[in-house]
Design an enzyme around this catalytic site. Structure first.
Site, mmCIF file in Angstrom:
data_model
loop_
_atom_site.group_PDB
_atom_site.id
_atom_site.type_symbol
_atom_site.label_atom_id
_atom_site.label_comp_id
_atom_site.label_asym_id
_atom_site.label_seq_id
_atom_site.Cartn_x
_atom_site.Cartn_y
_atom_site.Cartn_z
ATOM 1 N N HIS A 96 0.853 -1.195 0.000
ATOM 2 C CA HIS A 96 0.000 0.000 0.000
ATOM 3 C C HIS A 96 0.888 1.245 0.000
ATOM 4 O O HIS A 96 1.944 1.273 0.632
ATOM 5 C CB HIS A 96 -0.915 0.002 1.244
ATOM 6 C CG HIS A 96 -1.973 1.064 1.154
ATOM 7 N ND1 HIS A 96 -1.707 2.389 1.417
ATOM 8 C CD2 HIS A 96 -3.280 1.004 0.802
ATOM 9 C CE1 HIS A 96 -2.816 3.099 1.225
ATOM 10 N NE2 HIS A 96 -3.786 2.272 0.856
ATOM 11 N N GLU A 168 -3.902 2.204 -7.440
ATOM 12 C CA GLU A 168 -4.246 3.322 -6.562
ATOM 13 C C GLU A 168 -3.317 4.502 -6.849
ATOM 14 O O GLU A 168 -2.204 4.571 -6.303
ATOM 15 C CB GLU A 168 -4.072 2.913 -5.099
ATOM 16 C CG GLU A 168 -4.960 1.776 -4.657
ATOM 17 C CD GLU A 168 -5.210 1.845 -3.157
ATOM 18 O OE1 GLU A 168 -6.361 2.037 -2.766
ATOM 19 O OE2 GLU A 168 -4.237 1.727 -2.387
ATOM 20 N N GLY A 231 -10.963 3.361 1.081
ATOM 21 C CA GLY A 231 -10.422 3.815 2.355
ATOM 22 C C GLY A 231 -11.443 4.629 3.121
ATOM 23 O O GLY A 231 -12.312 4.075 3.820
HETATM 24 C C1 PEP Z 1 -6.741 3.581 0.386
HETATM 25 O O1 PEP Z 1 -6.243 3.966 1.424
HETATM 26 O O2 PEP Z 1 -6.394 2.501 -0.103
HETATM 27 C C2 PEP Z 1 -7.720 4.439 -0.277
HETATM 28 C C3 PEP Z 1 -8.106 4.146 -1.485
HETATM 29 O O3 PEP Z 1 -8.174 5.494 0.459
HETATM 30 P P1 PEP Z 1 -9.354 6.509 0.022
HETATM 31 O O4 PEP Z 1 -10.499 5.686 -0.476
HETATM 32 O O5 PEP Z 1 -9.665 7.274 1.253
HETATM 33 O O6 PEP Z 1 -8.794 7.383 -1.070
#
Ligand code: PEP
Length: 252
Positions: A96, A168, A231
């Site tokens: 991550h 991501e 998240g």
């Molecule tokens: C995450 O931490 O993997 C994430 C996608 O966070 P958020 O949805 O808050 O952007």
């Protein structure tokens, strides 16, 4: 066991709730909890380590936010993949961006985590994505390719194959500024094209980065988006319920 292993050919939609360093959200263990497995959508929660046991005991499909590749040893503050599996975890996040940033996890270390996860029969979700600076410099493809390739290289010496990747973009995480469906689809298709041909159709590629109830539909509608790593919005149970409802409509 795991729903995560079911029917990989059709890539059932997977919604993963990353609670990061937060306590379980209100209603997490209710009978009608949106964090429970539901028809047509695979749901996995990733709580902080101290809540793993309660989530497993409550019947939620549970994963660890990280795991050390070595089974045991002098790594203060760490928990091994083997230990999380013994606790009853079914899944684990590897690489991550919070950990790449805070714990300085390297591509090689993350590749070792993925292999250790598979050795312990955990469903690994490999997280990859570029920073804003890298995208501005037009380097987003180069960055995700490097991050992915180091894992594929190590997997080559094993019999394992990647089951799930979360794309991501770092600039979209926790910012309220999600990638557009077009940006996400383009990257997901690119990532899929980098996988060994025999596993392109079986590997689930999730989108993560400010996914919420309002944007989930247009993101999950994209042909190469097989779910979400959520998240902030996963910490609000009613918001999360809406995301799951959208995913149920778009399940394959
Ligand atoms: C995450 O931490 O993997 C994430 C996608 O966070 P958020 O949805 O808050 O952007």
């Amino acid at each position: 066991m795991s729903p995560c292993y079911t029917d990989p050919v059709t890539r059932p939609t997977l919604i993963a709730a990353n609670w990061k360093m937060n306590p379980p959200p209100e209603g997490w263990n209710a009978i009608e909890s949106p964090y429970r497995q539901t028809d047509g959508v695979d749901i996995v929660v990733f709580p902080p380590f101290v809540y793993l046991k309660s989530c497993i005991a409550a019947g939620l499909r549970t994963g660890a936010q990280c795991g050390h590749p070595e089974p045991a040893g002098a790594h203060t503050g760490c928990i091994s993949m083997a230990m999380t599996a013994q606790e009853g975890c079914e899944a684990v996040l590897c690489g991550h961006s919070d950990r790449r940033r805070d714990q300085k996890e390297t591509d090689n270390f993350i590749a070792e985590q993925v292999v250790a996860a598979f050795e312990n029969k955990l469903f690994a979700i490999l997280c990859i994505g570029e920073t804003e600076k890298e995208r501005e410099a037009g380097r987003e493809r180069e960055v995700v390719e490097r991050q992915l390739q180091s894992v594929l290289d190590l997997l080559q010496s094993t019999t394992y194959n990647l089951q799930a990747i979360a794309y991501e973009p770092v600039w979209a995480i926790g910012t309220g500024r999600n990638a557009t469906p077009e940006q996400a689809q383009e990257m997901h298709a690119f990532i899929r094209s980098l996988l060994p041909e025999t596993h392109q159709s079986a590997t689930r590629i999730l989108y993560g980065g400010s996914m919420n109830a309002a944007n989930a539909e247009e993101l999950l509608r994209q042909p190469d988006i097989d779910g979400g790593l959520v998240g902030g919005a996963s910490l609000k149970s009613e918001e999360f319920r809406k995301i799951v409802a959208v995913a149920a409509v778009h399940h394959r």
